[in-house]
Write a protein that holds these residues in place. Structure first.
Motif, PDB file in Angstrom:
ATOM      1  N   ALA B  86       0.729  -1.245   0.071  1.00  0.00           N
ATOM      2  CA  ALA B  86       0.046  -0.031  -0.059  1.00  0.00           C
ATOM      3  C   ALA B  86       0.959   1.291  -0.050  1.00  0.00           C
ATOM      4  O   ALA B  86       0.522   2.090  -0.743  1.00  0.00           O
ATOM      5  N   ARG B  87       1.832   1.158   0.806  1.00  0.00           N
ATOM      6  CA  ARG B  87       2.912   2.429   0.815  1.00  0.00           C
ATOM      7  C   ARG B  87       3.561   2.514  -0.598  1.00  0.00           C
ATOM      8  O   ARG B  87       3.300   3.684  -0.973  1.00  0.00           O
ATOM      9  N   ARG B  88       4.012   1.573  -1.113  1.00  0.00           N
ATOM     10  CA  ARG B  88       4.779   1.785  -2.310  1.00  0.00           C
ATOM     11  C   ARG B  88       3.757   2.163  -3.223  1.00  0.00           C
ATOM     12  O   ARG B  88       4.134   3.163  -3.985  1.00  0.00           O
ATOM     13  N   LEU B  89       2.616   1.634  -3.252  1.00  0.00           N
ATOM     14  CA  LEU B  89       1.771   2.171  -4.578  1.00  0.00           C
ATOM     15  C   LEU B  89       1.423   3.429  -4.352  1.00  0.00           C
ATOM     16  O   LEU B  89       1.204   4.134  -5.190  1.00  0.00           O
ATOM     17  N   ALA B  90       1.175   3.895  -3.001  1.00  0.00           N
ATOM     18  CA  ALA B  90       0.605   5.107  -2.864  1.00  0.00           C
ATOM     19  C   ALA B  90       1.958   6.102  -3.071  1.00  0.00           C
ATOM     20  O   ALA B  90       1.728   7.175  -3.683  1.00  0.00           O
ATOM     21  N   GLU B  91       3.204   5.731  -2.815  1.00  0.00           N
ATOM     22  CA  GLU B  91       4.309   6.529  -3.145  1.00  0.00           C
ATOM     23  C   GLU B  91       4.167   6.728  -4.672  1.00  0.00           C
ATOM     24  O   GLU B  91       4.625   7.803  -5.411  1.00  0.00           O
ATOM     25  N   GLN B  92       4.286   5.493  -5.415  1.00  0.00           N
ATOM     26  CA  GLN B  92       4.132   5.535  -6.785  1.00  0.00           C
ATOM     27  C   GLN B  92       3.106   6.391  -7.533  1.00  0.00           C
ATOM     28  O   GLN B  92       3.407   7.271  -8.466  1.00  0.00           O
ATOM     29  N   ALA B  93       1.910   6.353  -6.923  1.00  0.00           N
ATOM     30  CA  ALA B  93       0.689   7.018  -7.333  1.00  0.00           C
ATOM     31  C   ALA B  93       0.968   8.558  -7.307  1.00  0.00           C
ATOM     32  O   ALA B  93       0.825   9.244  -8.321  1.00  0.00           O
ATOM     33  N   THR B  94       1.581   8.828  -6.117  1.00  0.00           N
ATOM     34  CA  THR B  94       1.782  10.398  -6.096  1.00  0.00           C
ATOM     35  C   THR B  94       2.844  10.843  -7.187  1.00  0.00           C
ATOM     36  O   THR B  94       2.494  11.732  -7.841  1.00  0.00           O
ATOM     37  N   LEU B  95       3.896  10.080  -7.335  1.00  0.00           N
ATOM     38  CA  LEU B  95       4.869  10.593  -8.336  1.00  0.00           C
ATOM     39  C   LEU B  95       4.161  10.305  -9.968  1.00  0.00           C
ATOM     40  O   LEU B  95       4.361  11.228 -10.708  1.00  0.00           O
ATOM     41  N   ASP B  96       3.499   9.233 -10.149  1.00  0.00           N
ATOM     42  CA  ASP B  96       2.867   9.163 -11.408  1.00  0.00           C
ATOM     43  C   ASP B  96       1.919  10.178 -11.611  1.00  0.00           C
ATOM     44  O   ASP B  96       1.782  10.667 -12.845  1.00  0.00           O
ATOM     45  N   ALA B  97       1.131  10.781 -10.541  1.00  0.00           N
ATOM     46  CA  ALA B  97       0.052  12.045 -10.692  1.00  0.00           C
ATOM     47  C   ALA B  97       0.920  13.176 -11.373  1.00  0.00           C
ATOM     48  O   ALA B  97       0.715  13.850 -12.057  1.00  0.00           O
ATOM     49  N   GLN B  98       2.222  13.332 -10.690  1.00  0.00           N
ATOM     50  CA  GLN B  98       2.712  14.538 -10.755  1.00  0.00           C
ATOM     51  C   GLN B  98       3.308  14.734 -12.308  1.00  0.00           C
ATOM     52  O   GLN B  98       3.383  15.442 -13.117  1.00  0.00           O
ATOM     53  N   VAL B  99       3.807  13.208 -12.576  1.00  0.00           N
ATOM     54  CA  VAL B  99       4.590  13.021 -13.977  1.00  0.00           C
ATOM     55  C   VAL B  99       3.397  13.092 -14.994  1.00  0.00           C
ATOM     56  O   VAL B  99       3.643  14.033 -16.207  1.00  0.00           O
ATOM     57  N   ALA B 100       2.014  12.932 -14.690  1.00  0.00           N
ATOM     58  CA  ALA B 100       1.033  13.115 -15.624  1.00  0.00           C
ATOM     59  C   ALA B 100       0.651  14.592 -15.815  1.00  0.00           C
ATOM     60  O   ALA B 100       0.551  15.131 -16.922  1.00  0.00           O
ATOM     61  N   GLU B 101       0.518  15.268 -14.663  1.00  0.00           N
ATOM     62  CA  GLU B 101       0.614  16.741 -14.811  1.00  0.00           C
ATOM     63  C   GLU B 101       1.815  17.250 -15.784  1.00  0.00           C
ATOM     64  O   GLU B 101       1.258  18.149 -16.580  1.00  0.00           O
ATOM     65  N   GLN B 102       2.753  16.920 -15.502  1.00  0.00           N
ATOM     66  CA  GLN B 102       4.089  17.610 -16.129  1.00  0.00           C
ATOM     67  C   GLN B 102       3.915  17.159 -17.544  1.00  0.00           C
ATOM     68  O   GLN B 102       4.169  18.119 -18.291  1.00  0.00           O
ATOM     69  N   LYS B 103       3.351  16.330 -17.794  1.00  0.00           N
ATOM     70  CA  LYS B 103       3.527  15.663 -19.492  1.00  0.00           C
ATOM     71  C   LYS B 103       2.470  16.504 -19.976  1.00  0.00           C
ATOM     72  O   LYS B 103       2.507  16.996 -20.903  1.00  0.00           O
ATOM     73  N   ALA B 104       1.314  16.591 -19.297  1.00  0.00           N
ATOM     74  CA  ALA B 104       0.032  17.491 -19.879  1.00  0.00           C
ATOM     75  C   ALA B 104       0.591  18.801 -20.141  1.00  0.00           C
ATOM     76  O   ALA B 104       0.337  19.520 -20.977  1.00  0.00           O
ATOM     77  N   GLN B 105       1.262  19.472 -19.353  1.00  0.00           N
ATOM     78  CA  GLN B 105       1.723  20.561 -19.324  1.00  0.00           C
ATOM     79  C   GLN B 105       2.796  20.724 -20.470  1.00  0.00           C
ATOM     80  O   GLN B 105       2.673  22.084 -21.077  1.00  0.00           O
ATOM     81  N   ALA B 106       3.578  19.726 -20.686  1.00  0.00           N
ATOM     82  CA  ALA B 106       4.499  19.644 -21.862  1.00  0.00           C
ATOM     83  C   ALA B 106       3.902  19.672 -22.994  1.00  0.00           C
ATOM     84  O   ALA B 106       4.138  20.567 -24.177  1.00  0.00           O
ATOM     85  N   VAL B 107       2.711  18.884 -23.237  1.00  0.00           N
ATOM     86  CA  VAL B 107       1.846  18.811 -24.208  1.00  0.00           C
ATOM     87  C   VAL B 107       1.200  20.156 -24.726  1.00  0.00           C
ATOM     88  O   VAL B 107       1.140  20.663 -25.820  1.00  0.00           O
ATOM     89  N   ARG B 108       0.608  20.862 -23.574  1.00  0.00           N
ATOM     90  CA  ARG B 108       0.053  22.006 -23.820  1.00  0.00           C
ATOM     91  C   ARG B 108       1.242  23.276 -24.260  1.00  0.00           C
ATOM     92  O   ARG B 108       0.862  24.059 -25.388  1.00  0.00           O
TER      93      ARG B 108
END
Lengths: 308, 133
Positions: B86-108
């Motif tokens: 649960a901890r590992r997945l939570a930590e990964q989800a946090t970073l994955d969400a940041q990556v998604a945000e940043q990727k979307a920003q790069a696309v824009r």
């Protein structure tokens, strides 16, 4: 109650179990995910765009990578190492995306600035062109003004000349009118030949050429006029009726004309303005059949003309 | 083989065995479960929620979906009592969400850069056509 051997054996066996447990967590084979993260980081750390735009993100990726590598070196269990390696990899993805994003934003800003610069340059050119047009228009206007000024000057000069001519005309008119007035005062009548002043028969003694005093007085005004107007000439002509011989009449008419001319000369008139001739019986103004007609015909005429 | 299953042991041997057993348990516990990762999960939920915008789901749908799926897996692991996962997945989800945000920003940012460059180019061509006249 001691069983050292057994106890030692038990301890050894338990220790082996503990080591086995450790071995289950640690892994002699390096994490493939961590190896990938290390390779990606090495590439990213030399990427100029990343170093320029995402240095802080790269630093965090490096920290995550070192944590993962330290965990692997410490023999931490594989799932956790892989997890830490995954986090390092995502940090590197984040770093790349951040660098991309910021580089693109810089591109956008530069393109926008370029567009603004071009617009400004264009507006500057347009303003310059408008300024040049204005100056050209002003210059043209100035030329027109100058042309107008020249026209004005010409017009004024023409008007002045015209006025001078007008004045000259007015002066001429005035002179002519004055002359005519003076001639009128001389009892000179305007004719086709010029102004004619007639000295009647009564100013001469009958059959003689001597001028009587009354006739001389009439000549004073004429002499005065001729002296004041050297450009005017007096042509003196004598006439008679048809009584007597034609030759004697011719002679009498000549002598009477000469008498008048002499009188004028004696009054100070320049001889060059004067001429005299006898016309005899010719040039009768009236019939010689009556006494009144004959009296009319006996006369001396002074024709006043402008010298040429 | 556990220490308690051994029938013949001395006090010292028993003590040693128990201690060794505890040590082994402690080691096993060290690579297995920990306290529930409530804080990590809260952070992950916040990060995923922050990233779950229309813009991000349009510009970086796969990355966002990964974060959402990891967050759900983290919750499931927690419900199973698998705190470590649960901890590992939570930590990964946090970073994955940041990556998604940043990727979307790069696309824009890429779209904006392309448009701005195209606009600048269009203006340049327009001016180049105008200038010679």
């Amino acid at each position: 109650m001691k069983h050292p051997y057994l106890s030692g054996l038990t301890r050894i066996s338990f220790t082996a179990a503990a080591i086995a447990a450790l071995a289950a967590c640690a892994s002699p084979v390096p994490s493939a995910e961590l190896t990938q993260a290390r390779a990606r980081y090495n590439a990213a750390s030399t990427d100029g765009q990343i170093r320029q735009h995402a240095s802080e993100e790269l630093r965090q990726a490096n920290a995550a990578l070192m944590t993962a590598e330290q965990a692997q070196a410490d023999g931490v269990e594989r799932p956790r190492v892989d997890h830490l390696a995954y986090l390092a990899n995502q940090r590197l993805t984040l770093t790349q995306a951040t660098a991309d994003s910021r580089a693109l934003q810089a591109t956008t800003a530069a393109a926008g600035a370029e567009r603004d610069r071009m617009r400004l340059a264009q507006r500057t050119r347009e303003a310059d062109a408008a300024q040049r047009q204005l100056q050209a228009a002003q210059a043209a206007g100035a030329q027109q003004d100058q042309a107008l000024a020249r026209s004005d000057a010409q017009l004024q000069a023409a008007q002045a000349a015209s006025a001078q001519q007008g004045q000259a005309l007015a002066r001429s008119d005035a002179q002519v009118q004055a002359l005519q007035a003076e001639m009128a005062a001389l009892n000179a009548k305007p004719t086709e030949r010029g102004a004619v002043m007639t000295l009647g028969d009564l100013h001469f003694n009958t059959g003689r050429s001597e001028l009587q005093a009354s006739g001389a007085r009439g000549l004073v005004q004429l002499a005065d006029f001729l002296k004041r107007h050297p450009d005017q000439n007096a042509r003196i002509e004598g006439f008679t009726d048809n009584v007597g011989s034609e030759a004697s009449n011719q002679d009498l008419s000549e002598r009477r004309a000469d008498a008048v001319m002499d009188a004028l000369r004696q009054m100070g008139v320049d001889q060059r303005q004067l001429s005299a001739q006898g016309r005899g019986e010719g040039g009768a103004l009236a019939s010689n059949d009556s006494s009144a007609g004959r009296q009319t015909n006996r006369r001396v005429e002074v024709l006043i003309t402008a010298s040429r | 083989m556990t220490p308690t299953s051994h029938p013949a042991r001395t006090g010292l041997g028993l003590t040693s065995g128990v201690l060794s057993g505890f040590a082994a348990l402690a080691l096993i516990a060290g690579c297995a479960s920990t306290p529930p990762p409530n804080e990590a999960l809260a952070v992950a939920e916040a990060a995923v929620q922050r990233a779950s915008t229309a813009s991000t789901s349009e510009s970086a749908p796969a990355a966002l979906q990964l974060a959402v799926a990891k967050l759900a897996a983290s919750r499931n692991a927690l419900a199973r009592g698998d705190h470590a996962s649960a901890r590992r997945l939570a930590e990964q989800a946090t970073l994955d969400a940041q990556v998604a945000e940043q990727k979307a920003q790069a696309v824009r940012a890429r779209i904006a850069a392309t448009e701005t460059q195209a606009a600048a180019e269009a203006l340049r061509e327009e001016l180049n056509r105008k200038t010679p006249r």
